[in-house]
Design an enzyme around this catalytic site. Structure first.
Site, mmCIF file in Angstrom:
data_model
loop_
_atom_site.group_PDB
_atom_site.id
_atom_site.type_symbol
_atom_site.label_atom_id
_atom_site.label_comp_id
_atom_site.label_asym_id
_atom_site.label_seq_id
_atom_site.Cartn_x
_atom_site.Cartn_y
_atom_site.Cartn_z
ATOM 1 N N HIS A 149 -7.756 9.781 3.968
ATOM 2 C CA HIS A 149 -7.351 8.705 4.878
ATOM 3 C C HIS A 149 -7.711 9.111 6.306
ATOM 4 O O HIS A 149 -7.609 10.277 6.667
ATOM 5 C CB HIS A 149 -5.837 8.482 4.798
ATOM 6 N N ASP B 109 0.860 -1.192 0.000
ATOM 7 C CA ASP B 109 0.000 0.000 0.000
ATOM 8 C C ASP B 109 0.898 1.244 0.000
ATOM 9 O O ASP B 109 1.805 1.361 0.834
ATOM 10 C CB ASP B 109 -0.861 -0.043 1.273
HETATM 11 P P1 13P Z 1 -8.706 4.528 5.872
HETATM 12 O O1 13P Z 1 -7.674 4.396 6.945
HETATM 13 O O2 13P Z 1 -9.324 5.874 5.854
HETATM 14 O O3 13P Z 1 -9.701 3.434 5.931
HETATM 15 O O4 13P Z 1 -7.953 4.417 4.471
HETATM 16 C C1 13P Z 1 -7.210 3.285 4.169
HETATM 17 C C2 13P Z 1 -6.452 3.449 2.925
HETATM 18 O O5 13P Z 1 -6.864 4.132 2.007
HETATM 19 C C3 13P Z 1 -5.186 2.711 2.806
HETATM 20 O O6 13P Z 1 -4.496 3.031 1.634
#
Ligand code: 13P
Length: 279
Positions: A175, A84
């Protein structure tokens, strides 16, 4: 089985549902997520940030742990292990070499030409090894950064020139926890989806109202990233458990106290997005 995300997201796009991608933080969370998704026969996307990789020991530790859990727990649904927000070619290469099956290169802080250059370097390397690639364009907001909406024509240029598999365009999500009601530019998502014809990824999945997520699927969203939501439900459950069990000190009991909360949240989210009984 560990697979790339390509087939699972192509299927989601064709059948109009979205696959949630859950961030992992440790071995227990990985087990909870895998077991919940096996129960509802959903494809699993386990995402790991560079911070979480460092926390757990390194790329190889994470890949080995996930592979071993799939085997030991007899997981039969397809599982993608995805980096990620990979911040550089080197980070994506490390993940691929360690056994990750999908990577995100996030070069969105650079100008478009530089974003394209870095992203292409990653796709050239990844595709030789059948690894899927997600890229970001515009800027998804967060605690210390503002949203910069993606421009549809830039999205098309990035897709054409890099050959990526999935696109995460900034359309208004952030996020972490939202202050107030989130606003998504879904018309923009639709436009990007019809131009690029790629599965779209929505980051910042925590706290977006259900109806907005369902509209999002109609506009081309095929992968929904969720991190904070699982952290919040796990922490709440563990805090309650500790308040009610002042004498407990076994870490296994403490971490496990959040298992049900995580599994319930996953099952609910997958049901909402239409991602159950797919394999
Ligand atoms: P959240 O923490 O807002 O759920 O987002 C997760 C995300 O986009 C990880 O790349």
């Amino acid at each position: 089985m560990l697979v790339s995300m390509t087939e699972m997201l192509k299927k989601a796009m064709a059948e109009k549902y979205a696959v949630p991608a859950y961030n992992i933080n440790n071995l227990e969370w990985t087990r909870f997520i895998l077991e919940a998704l096996e129960e509802i026969k959903s494809p699993a996307i386990l995402e790991v940030s560079e911070g979480a990789i460092k926390y757990m020991g390194g790329y190889l530790t994470v890949a080995s742990m996930v592979k071993a859990l799939i085997k030991d727990l007899n997981i039969t649904v397809p599982v993608a292990l995805h980096l990620d927000h990979g911040s550089s070619f080197e980070s994506c290469k490390k993940a691929i070499d360690a056994g990750f099956t999908s990577v995100m290169i996030d070069a969105s802080k650079y100008e478009l030409s530089e974003n394209i250059k870095i992203t292409k370097e990653v796709t050239d390397y990844a595709h030789q090894k059948n690894i899927s690639v997600e890229a970001e364009i515009g800027h998804i907001g967060g605690e210390n950064s503002n949203i910069l909406y993606a421009a549809a024509e830039d999205c098309l240029k990035l897709v054409k020139e890099t050959n990526i598999d999935f696109l995460a365009p900034a359309i208004g999500s952030v996020h972490g926890l939202y202050k107030g009601t989130p606003h998504l530019e879904l018309t923009l998502a639709s436009e990007i989806s019809s131009l690029t014809k790629l599965p779209l990824v929505l980051h910042g999945g925590t706290g977006i109202p259900d109806e907005m997520l369902l509209e999002g699927i109609k506009c081309g969203i095929c992968k929904l990233n969720i991190n904070t939501e699982l952290q919040v439900v796990w922490t709440r459950a563990v805090r309650n458990f500790l308040n009610e069990n002042k004498d407990v000190y076994d870490p296994r009991k403490i971490i496990k106290a959040g298992e049900k909360a995580i599994k319930n949240a996953i099952i609910q989210k997958n049901k909402l997005l239409g991602c159950t009984f797919k394999y």
